[in-house]
Design an enzyme around this catalytic site. Structure first.
Site, short mmCIF file in Angstrom:
data_model
loop_
_atom_site.label_atom_id
_atom_site.label_comp_id
_atom_site.label_asym_id
_atom_site.label_seq_id
_atom_site.Cartn_x
_atom_site.Cartn_y
_atom_site.Cartn_z
CE LYS A 13 2.27 -5.86 7.64
NZ LYS A 13 1.14 -6.37 6.83
NE ARG A 88 5.90 -8.49 2.32
CZ ARG A 88 5.34 -7.35 2.71
NH1 ARG A 88 5.99 -6.51 3.47
NH2 ARG A 88 4.10 -7.07 2.34
NE ARG A 127 -4.54 -0.82 2.02
CZ ARG A 127 -3.49 -1.53 2.45
NH1 ARG A 127 -3.26 -1.66 3.73
NH2 ARG A 127 -2.71 -2.14 1.58
NE ARG A 171 -0.45 -6.66 -1.35
CZ ARG A 171 -1.32 -5.73 -0.95
NH1 ARG A 171 -2.32 -5.38 -1.74
NH2 ARG A 171 -1.20 -5.18 0.22
P1 ADP Z 1 1.10 -5.19 2.63
O1 ADP Z 1 1.77 -5.61 3.89
O2 ADP Z 1 -0.21 -4.51 2.85
O3 ADP Z 1 1.06 -6.28 1.59
P2 ADP Z 1 3.29 -3.35 2.05
O4 ADP Z 1 2.96 -1.92 1.86
O5 ADP Z 1 4.01 -3.75 3.28
O6 ADP Z 1 1.91 -4.10 1.85
O7 ADP Z 1 4.17 -3.87 0.79
C1 ADP Z 1 3.76 -3.65 -0.54
C2 ADP Z 1 4.60 -4.51 -1.48
O8 ADP Z 1 6.00 -4.16 -1.37
C3 ADP Z 1 4.58 -6.02 -1.18
O9 ADP Z 1 3.48 -6.66 -1.79
C4 ADP Z 1 5.92 -6.47 -1.79
O10 ADP Z 1 5.83 -6.55 -3.19
C5 ADP Z 1 6.85 -5.30 -1.47
N1 ADP Z 1 7.56 -5.50 -0.18
C6 ADP Z 1 7.38 -4.76 0.96
N2 ADP Z 1 8.22 -5.18 1.93
C7 ADP Z 1 8.94 -6.21 1.40
C8 ADP Z 1 9.95 -7.08 1.90
N3 ADP Z 1 10.42 -6.98 3.17
N4 ADP Z 1 10.44 -8.04 1.08
C9 ADP Z 1 10.01 -8.15 -0.18
N5 ADP Z 1 9.06 -7.37 -0.73
C10 ADP Z 1 8.52 -6.41 0.04
#
Ligand code: ADP
Length: 220
Positions: A13, A88, A127, A171
């Site tokens: 993404k 999410r 990564r 995750r």
């Molecule tokens: P990825 O999509 O690779 O898991 P992100 O960089 O998008 O990683 O997000 C890292 C962390 O931030 C997630 O594992 C979560 O803990 C938190 N996070 C990000 N966006 C949200 C969201 N919309 N709602 C809840 N937690 C979030």
């Protein structure tokens, strides 16, 4: 263009966002990047969210929605946007729909990147990211020219704390149980466009761009 990107951790993404932001001159909003910036700056907010992020859990909806509301009203307004990492779960998607309706705007599409779990885990473990320009590297498939250093700005690359196997498993489970149901949510609204996310980034982005261009093409 107003887009949401969906896909498991490691589906690409972030990489795709970079290309689409340039192509459609949209504002890129990554909740993960926003949160990591707070963590790096050691803000009180950063300390609160670290509890969740470091365990691979979602940050509570109330906190996320406050931040998103602020971004939408103050920084995005009527401009195009690409949301990466939000919404999410169904509660976030419903709240987002209400916020957009309040602003009198609507999504154009939701792009879903599908990849097998093993590919995601392999990508995340290997990564490395540039904390400054957010470029993404892979130790085997896309290594930097000089080990440990960003090709573009010379910054030292980091291995994200949550890109270690135990946190990755949490995750992926959060994704499977809470985020995956969003594909049906957006399918029902005829917004979903799904792509195979396991190939080369350039091929994926050109497939996505040609599909999205059809949405903005003038009617014949
Ligand atoms: P990825 O999509 O690779 O898991 P992100 O960089 O998008 O990683 O997000 C890292 C962390 O931030 C997630 O594992 C979560 O803990 C938190 N996070 C990000 N966006 C949200 C969201 N919309 N709602 C809840 N937690 C979030």
């Amino acid at each position: 263009m107003r887009l949401v990107l969906l896909g498991p951790p490691g589906s690409g993404k972030g990489t795709l966002s970079g290309t689409l932001t340039k192509e459609f001159q949209s504002v890129h909003i990554s909740t993960g990047d926003i949160f990591r910036e707070h963590q790096q700056n050691h803000t009180e907010f950063g300390r609160q969210i670290s509890y969740y992020i470091d365990r691979g859990h979602f940050v509570p909806d109330k906190i996320v929605l406050n931040i998103i509301g602020e971004y939408l009203f103050n920084r995005v307004g009527k401009k195009g946007f690409i949301f990466d990492g939000f919404p999410r779960d169904i509660a976030q998607a419903e709240a987002f729909e209400a916020l957009l309706a309040e602003m009198g705007i609507a999504l154009d599409a939701v792009v879903s990147l599908d990849i097998p779990v093993e590919v995601a885990v392999q990508r995340l473990v290997q990564r490395r990211v540039c904390p400054q320009c957010k470029s993404v590297y892979h130790l085997t498939n896309r290594p930097p020219k000089k080990m440990g250093v960003c090709d573009f700005d010379g910054c030292e690359l980091v291995h994200r704390h949550d890109d270690h196997e135990d946190v990755i498993a949490a995750r992926i489970e959060e994704y499977r149980s809470k985020t995956a149901p969003l594909t049906n949510f957006y399918k029902e609204r005829s917004l979903l466009r799904s792509f195979d996310g396991s190939g080369e980034p350039e091929r994926i982005s050109s497939a996505v761009i040609s599909e999205l261009r059809k949405l903005v093409a003038p009617a014949q």
